[in-house]
Design a protein around this motif. Structure first.
Motif, mmCIF file in Angstrom:
data_model
loop_
_atom_site.group_PDB
_atom_site.id
_atom_site.type_symbol
_atom_site.label_atom_id
_atom_site.label_comp_id
_atom_site.label_asym_id
_atom_site.label_seq_id
_atom_site.Cartn_x
_atom_site.Cartn_y
_atom_site.Cartn_z
ATOM 1 N N LEU A 162 -1.052 1.544 -2.025
ATOM 2 C CA LEU A 162 -0.825 0.591 -0.976
ATOM 3 C C LEU A 162 0.554 -0.310 -1.380
ATOM 4 O O LEU A 162 0.423 -0.794 -2.524
ATOM 5 C CB LEU A 162 -1.979 -0.084 -0.371
ATOM 6 C CG LEU A 162 -3.042 0.589 -0.028
ATOM 7 C CD1 LEU A 162 -4.537 -0.461 0.165
ATOM 8 C CD2 LEU A 162 -2.761 1.283 1.334
ATOM 9 N N PRO A 163 1.081 -0.771 -0.102
ATOM 10 C CA PRO A 163 2.194 -1.693 -0.576
ATOM 11 C C PRO A 163 1.795 -3.115 -0.547
ATOM 12 O O PRO A 163 0.735 -3.289 -0.204
ATOM 13 C CB PRO A 163 3.075 -1.330 0.522
ATOM 14 C CG PRO A 163 2.219 -0.877 1.817
ATOM 15 C CD PRO A 163 1.362 -0.141 0.940
ATOM 16 N N LYS A 164 2.496 -3.883 -1.303
ATOM 17 C CA LYS A 164 2.089 -5.407 -1.468
ATOM 18 C C LYS A 164 2.664 -6.156 -0.294
ATOM 19 O O LYS A 164 3.564 -5.918 0.205
ATOM 20 C CB LYS A 164 2.611 -5.816 -2.711
ATOM 21 C CG LYS A 164 2.166 -5.005 -4.042
ATOM 22 C CD LYS A 164 0.816 -4.985 -4.175
ATOM 23 C CE LYS A 164 0.646 -4.528 -5.759
ATOM 24 N NZ LYS A 164 -0.423 -3.600 -5.638
ATOM 25 N N ALA A 165 1.879 -7.169 0.206
ATOM 26 C CA ALA A 165 2.214 -8.067 1.444
ATOM 27 C C ALA A 165 1.635 -9.473 0.688
ATOM 28 O O ALA A 165 0.561 -9.450 0.336
ATOM 29 C CB ALA A 165 1.785 -7.699 2.649
ATOM 30 N N ALA A 223 -0.489 -11.172 4.288
ATOM 31 C CA ALA A 223 -1.697 -10.649 4.784
ATOM 32 C C ALA A 223 -2.641 -11.407 4.878
ATOM 33 O O ALA A 223 -3.189 -12.379 4.005
ATOM 34 C CB ALA A 223 -1.982 -9.440 4.010
ATOM 35 N N ARG A 278 -4.174 3.156 6.483
ATOM 36 C CA ARG A 278 -3.951 3.165 4.881
ATOM 37 C C ARG A 278 -2.866 4.091 4.767
ATOM 38 O O ARG A 278 -3.001 5.385 5.006
ATOM 39 C CB ARG A 278 -5.303 3.696 4.135
ATOM 40 C CG ARG A 278 -6.334 2.668 4.291
ATOM 41 C CD ARG A 278 -7.686 3.101 3.325
ATOM 42 N NE ARG A 278 -7.029 3.358 2.104
ATOM 43 C CZ ARG A 278 -7.580 4.513 1.264
ATOM 44 N NH1 ARG A 278 -7.823 5.542 1.828
ATOM 45 N NH2 ARG A 278 -7.125 4.152 0.043
ATOM 46 N N ARG A 311 2.343 4.102 -0.064
ATOM 47 C CA ARG A 311 3.751 3.533 -0.012
ATOM 48 C C ARG A 311 5.078 4.246 -0.068
ATOM 49 O O ARG A 311 5.953 4.060 0.562
ATOM 50 C CB ARG A 311 3.882 2.609 -1.430
ATOM 51 C CG ARG A 311 5.272 1.904 -1.519
ATOM 52 C CD ARG A 311 5.352 1.185 -3.007
ATOM 53 N NE ARG A 311 4.180 1.497 -3.949
ATOM 54 C CZ ARG A 311 3.832 0.785 -4.902
ATOM 55 N NH1 ARG A 311 4.462 -0.353 -4.951
ATOM 56 N NH2 ARG A 311 2.917 0.840 -5.727
ATOM 57 N N THR A 366 -2.776 -3.123 3.423
ATOM 58 C CA THR A 366 -1.674 -3.558 2.109
ATOM 59 C C THR A 366 -2.524 -4.078 1.090
ATOM 60 O O THR A 366 -3.964 -4.460 1.325
ATOM 61 C CB THR A 366 -0.633 -4.583 2.682
ATOM 62 O OG1 THR A 366 -1.186 -5.668 3.088
ATOM 63 C CG2 THR A 366 0.147 -4.106 3.952
ATOM 64 N N GLU A 367 -2.114 -4.371 -0.078
ATOM 65 C CA GLU A 367 -2.562 -4.774 -1.136
ATOM 66 C C GLU A 367 -1.905 -6.345 -1.338
ATOM 67 O O GLU A 367 -0.610 -6.293 -1.139
ATOM 68 C CB GLU A 367 -2.628 -4.062 -2.500
ATOM 69 C CG GLU A 367 -3.561 -2.925 -2.359
ATOM 70 C CD GLU A 367 -3.549 -2.097 -3.691
ATOM 71 O OE1 GLU A 367 -4.309 -1.399 -4.154
ATOM 72 O OE2 GLU A 367 -2.684 -2.637 -4.532
ATOM 73 N N ARG A 368 -2.788 -7.346 -1.677
ATOM 74 C CA ARG A 368 -1.954 -8.636 -2.009
ATOM 75 C C ARG A 368 -1.373 -8.410 -3.201
ATOM 76 O O ARG A 368 -1.634 -7.970 -4.386
ATOM 77 C CB ARG A 368 -2.880 -9.738 -2.033
ATOM 78 C CG ARG A 368 -2.593 -11.013 -2.124
ATOM 79 C CD ARG A 368 -3.343 -12.046 -2.368
ATOM 80 N NE ARG A 368 -4.372 -12.086 -1.270
ATOM 81 C CZ ARG A 368 -4.177 -12.799 0.064
ATOM 82 N NH1 ARG A 368 -3.178 -13.115 0.431
ATOM 83 N NH2 ARG A 368 -5.126 -12.471 1.052
#
Length: 155
Positions: free
Chosen positions: A51-54, A57, A107, A110, A136-138
């Motif tokens: 997962l991309p980072k945000a 979120a 989901r 990336r 996303t993942e933090r």
């Protein structure tokens, strides 16, 4: 009759002991418990995606969402079953018995093509499904935003 009583009795009146030894049963049950505890988290994983980072979120509400997963090649999976992207909306409506208010979590890996994600979102929107969240993942070391944080003007 216990073993000592049998020995103390006169004659060769040794009868089998009528008690069950539960130690092996307990050992087997503990081993099974450990096996299930180790394997249970692996059963809910689905397709492995990165997962991309945000940084902005917000946490989602705690209800049971419908999970749509896209791998890096654009293959879609609804829960744990593979599904074609053009049949995704119908499959979700069948799964929810026509309930369009259920939350849908997408989901996407990336490395997934942007067009594949847009095709999934378009398919969901065409069927009136609007409660969609892209997971996303933090990013590590970033403070979680509060609900009262206001966006800053970039001027």
């Amino acid at each position: 009759m216990g073993v000592l009583e049998a020995i103390r009795s006169r004659g060769n009146d040794l009868r089998p002991q009528a008690e069950i030894n539960v130690t092996p049963l307990v050992d087997v049950m503990l081993v099974l418990l450990i096996v299930f505890m180790v394997t249970a988290p692996m059963l809910t994983a689905g397709l492995p995606v990165d997962l991309p980072k945000a940084t902005t979120a917000h946490p989602l509400e705690r209800s049971e969402p419908i999970v749509v997963t896209l791998d890096r090649d654009g293959n879609a999976q609804l829960g744990d079953k593979g599904v074609a992207v053009d049949g995704l909306g119908d499959a979700i409506l069948t799964l929810t018995a026509g309930d369009r208010t259920r939350a849908i979590h997408v989901r996407a890996d990336r490395e997934c093509r942007h067009g594949a994600l847009v095709a999934v979102l378009d398919q969901l929107g065409a069927h009136g499904l609007s409660r969609i969240a892209i997971l996303t993942e933090r990013a590590p070391g970033v403070r979680a935003p509060r609900q009262d944080d206001k966006p800053r003007d970039s001027r």
